[in-house]
Design a protein around this motif. Structure first.
Motif, PDB file in Angstrom:
ATOM      1  N   GLY A 187       0.818  -1.202   0.000  1.00 32.39           N
ATOM      2  CA  GLY A 187       0.000   0.000   0.000  1.00 32.39           C
ATOM      3  C   GLY A 187       0.850   1.248   0.000  1.00 32.39           C
ATOM      4  O   GLY A 187       1.938   1.265  -0.562  1.00 32.39           O
ATOM      5  N   VAL A 188       0.353   2.283   0.675  1.00 36.00           N
ATOM      6  CA  VAL A 188       1.009   3.586   0.712  1.00 36.00           C
ATOM      7  C   VAL A 188       1.320   3.949   2.154  1.00 36.00           C
ATOM      8  O   VAL A 188       0.449   3.924   3.023  1.00 36.00           O
ATOM      9  N   GLU A 189       2.570   4.249   2.404  1.00 39.17           N
ATOM     10  CA  GLU A 189       2.999   4.744   3.704  1.00 39.17           C
ATOM     11  C   GLU A 189       3.143   6.254   3.606  1.00 39.17           C
ATOM     12  O   GLU A 189       3.672   6.770   2.622  1.00 39.17           O
ATOM     13  N   PHE A 190       2.669   6.999   4.616  1.00 31.48           N
ATOM     14  CA  PHE A 190       2.762   8.457   4.560  1.00 31.48           C
ATOM     15  C   PHE A 190       3.164   9.002   5.932  1.00 31.48           C
ATOM     16  O   PHE A 190       2.924   8.386   6.966  1.00 31.48           O
ATOM     17  N   ARG A 191       3.787  10.157   5.905  1.00 32.01           N
ATOM     18  CA  ARG A 191       4.221  10.820   7.139  1.00 32.01           C
ATOM     19  C   ARG A 191       3.252  11.951   7.485  1.00 32.01           C
ATOM     20  O   ARG A 191       2.780  12.657   6.600  1.00 32.01           O
ATOM     21  N   TRP A 192       2.978  12.106   8.795  1.00 29.12           N
ATOM     22  CA  TRP A 192       2.143  13.202   9.243  1.00 29.12           C
ATOM     23  C   TRP A 192       2.481  13.541  10.686  1.00 29.12           C
ATOM     24  O   TRP A 192       3.278  12.851  11.322  1.00 29.12           O
ATOM     25  N   HIS A 193       1.897  14.609  11.214  1.00 29.70           N
ATOM     26  CA  HIS A 193       2.177  15.052  12.578  1.00 29.70           C
ATOM     27  C   HIS A 193       0.850  15.344  13.274  1.00 29.70           C
ATOM     28  O   HIS A 193      -0.017  16.013  12.721  1.00 29.70           O
ATOM     29  N   ASP A 194       0.702  14.811  14.487  1.00 29.21           N
ATOM     30  CA  ASP A 194      -0.570  14.979  15.193  1.00 29.21           C
ATOM     31  C   ASP A 194      -0.578  16.191  16.112  1.00 29.21           C
ATOM     32  O   ASP A 194      -1.497  16.375  16.918  1.00 29.21           O
ATOM     33  N   SER A 196       1.755  16.745  18.319  1.00 33.32           N
ATOM     34  CA  SER A 196       2.677  16.432  19.414  1.00 33.32           C
ATOM     35  C   SER A 196       3.914  15.689  18.931  1.00 33.32           C
ATOM     36  O   SER A 196       5.020  15.929  19.426  1.00 33.32           O
ATOM     37  N   SER A 197       3.718  14.795  17.969  1.00 33.23           N
ATOM     38  CA  SER A 197       4.843  13.995  17.499  1.00 33.23           C
ATOM     39  C   SER A 197       4.613  13.573  16.056  1.00 33.23           C
ATOM     40  O   SER A 197       3.485  13.595  15.550  1.00 33.23           O
ATOM     41  N   ALA A 198       5.710  13.183  15.411  1.00 34.15           N
ATOM     42  CA  ALA A 198       5.638  12.719  14.029  1.00 34.15           C
ATOM     43  C   ALA A 198       5.083  11.301  14.000  1.00 34.15           C
ATOM     44  O   ALA A 198       5.365  10.472  14.869  1.00 34.15           O
ATOM     45  N   LYS A 199       4.258  11.025  12.985  1.00 37.15           N
ATOM     46  CA  LYS A 199       3.636   9.713  12.833  1.00 37.15           C
ATOM     47  C   LYS A 199       3.874   9.167  11.435  1.00 37.15           C
ATOM     48  O   LYS A 199       4.190   9.910  10.496  1.00 37.15           O
ATOM     49  N   ILE A 200       3.708   7.864  11.330  1.00 38.41           N
ATOM     50  CA  ILE A 200       3.694   7.200  10.033  1.00 38.41           C
ATOM     51  C   ILE A 200       2.340   6.524   9.875  1.00 38.41           C
ATOM     52  O   ILE A 200       1.916   5.746  10.739  1.00 38.41           O
ATOM     53  N   GLY A 201       1.637   6.867   8.811  1.00 37.10           N
ATOM     54  CA  GLY A 201       0.356   6.245   8.536  1.00 37.10           C
ATOM     55  C   GLY A 201       0.469   5.266   7.375  1.00 37.10           C
ATOM     56  O   GLY A 201       1.426   5.303   6.598  1.00 37.10           O
ATOM     57  N   PHE A 202      -0.530   4.386   7.244  1.00 39.10           N
ATOM     58  CA  PHE A 202      -0.516   3.397   6.171  1.00 39.10           C
ATOM     59  C   PHE A 202      -1.940   3.092   5.751  1.00 39.10           C
ATOM     60  O   PHE A 202      -2.844   2.972   6.584  1.00 39.10           O
ATOM     61  N   PHE A 203      -2.133   3.008   4.442  1.00 39.07           N
ATOM     62  CA  PHE A 203      -3.383   2.428   3.966  1.00 39.07           C
ATOM     63  C   PHE A 203      -3.053   1.532   2.782  1.00 39.07           C
ATOM     64  O   PHE A 203      -2.204   1.851   1.952  1.00 39.07           O
ATOM     65  N   PHE A 214      -6.637   0.705   7.031  1.00 40.24           N
ATOM     66  CA  PHE A 214      -6.076   2.037   7.240  1.00 40.24           C
ATOM     67  C   PHE A 214      -5.558   2.107   8.663  1.00 40.24           C
ATOM     68  O   PHE A 214      -6.282   1.866   9.628  1.00 40.24           O
ATOM     69  N   ILE A 215      -4.255   2.436   8.801  1.00 45.66           N
ATOM     70  CA  ILE A 215      -3.629   2.527  10.126  1.00 45.66           C
ATOM     71  C   ILE A 215      -3.008   3.912  10.230  1.00 45.66           C
ATOM     72  O   ILE A 215      -1.996   4.197   9.600  1.00 45.66           O
ATOM     73  N   PRO A 216      -3.588   4.828  11.026  1.00 47.73           N
ATOM     74  CA  PRO A 216      -3.049   6.180  11.131  1.00 47.73           C
ATOM     75  C   PRO A 216      -1.718   6.244  11.880  1.00 47.73           C
ATOM     76  O   PRO A 216      -0.911   7.132  11.614  1.00 47.73           O
ATOM     77  N   ASP A 217      -1.489   5.322  12.815  1.00 50.80           N
ATOM     78  CA  ASP A 217      -0.237   5.309  13.592  1.00 50.80           C
ATOM     79  C   ASP A 217       0.403   3.939  13.409  1.00 50.80           C
ATOM     80  O   ASP A 217       0.147   3.028  14.197  1.00 50.80           O
ATOM     81  N   ALA A 218       1.199   3.806  12.351  1.00 49.67           N
ATOM     82  CA  ALA A 218       1.727   2.497  11.959  1.00 49.67           C
ATOM     83  C   ALA A 218       3.232   2.415  12.226  1.00 49.67           C
ATOM     84  O   ALA A 218       3.909   3.407  12.453  1.00 49.67           O
ATOM     85  N   THR A 219       3.717   1.183  12.213  1.00 51.01           N
ATOM     86  CA  THR A 219       5.148   0.934  12.320  1.00 51.01           C
ATOM     87  C   THR A 219       5.563   0.040  11.151  1.00 51.01           C
ATOM     88  O   THR A 219       4.930  -0.982  10.914  1.00 51.01           O
TER      89      THR A 219
END
Length: 222
Positions: A187-194, A196-203, A214-219
């Protein structure tokens, strides 16, 4: 007014004191001149230089088997850009429109080379393409590919704020049909910030469940 045969060396002048020597062609304005004041050999008018060619069809025409033109800088330089040789393409006002340069790459005492092609942008001569000793190619301006583009490598990085594709289907997971289960999500991995901290999302497709997820806070565990 008659034929002169000379069976031996001909010397005109002496070392450090020479004379002009001029040979005329059959066409008005065509000649070969040794200009003693300029220390130059000049082909004037429509005269051309043929090497291995008796009827040159350009200013310089070389004919032979595996012909080679050698440009040698005889200065011992091991600096970045040193030991350079250049080919200049000049206009009527002596402005260099394009330059092809071969030079030394790096600062070590070695034989690593670099190729640079520069073009004039209307203000100055600017590097357009560089190929270094590792065959790394750097393009300074826009690139337009008229045909297919194939990239064979491990990592492809696109540092661009906008990417547009006319293709309505993007294929992930290779360019051929798989022959076995690689157990990988796709799928697609994307970077975002909530905030407070940087996150990696995935769908994308979850291999373990067989469903779209869809995983908003993925590893990413490889």
């Amino acid at each position: 007014t008659s034929t002169l045969d000379i069976d031996g060396p001909v010397t005109v002048g002496v070392d450090d004191t020479g004379y002009d020597v001029k040979f005329f062609g059959a066409t008005a304005g065509a000649y070969m001149l040794w200009d003693e004041s300029q220390n130059d050999l000049i082909l004037g008018g429509i005269a051309s230089l043929g090497i291995g060619e008796t009827a040159p069809d350009s200013s310089l025409h070389i004919t032979g088997h595996g012909t080679t033109i050698t440009l040698q800088n005889n200065v011992d330089e091991n600096t970045e850009g040193g030991a350079e040789s250049n080919i200049h393409f000049v206009d009527h006002a002596d402005a260099i429109l394009t330059r092809i340069q071969g030079s030394h790459h790096g600062t070590n005492n070695d034989t690593k080379g670099k190729l640079i092609i520069s073009t004039h942008n209307g203000s100055s001569l600017t590097t357009a393409l560089t190929i270094d000793s590792a065959q790394k190619t750097t393009l300074s301006g826009e690139v337009v590919v008229g045909g297919d583009l194939t990239v064979n490598g491990t990592t492809t990085t696109i540092n661009s704020t906008t990417m547009t594709t006319d293709n309505i289907i993007l294929t992930l997971g290779g360019d051929t049909a798989p022959t076995q289960n690689d157990t990988k999500d796709k799928g697609v991995e994307f970077r975002w910030h909530d905030g407070s901290s940087a996150k990696i999302g995935f769908f994308g497709f979850d291999e373990s469940t067989g469903n779209f997820t869809f995983i908003p806070d993925a590893t990413n565990n490889s």
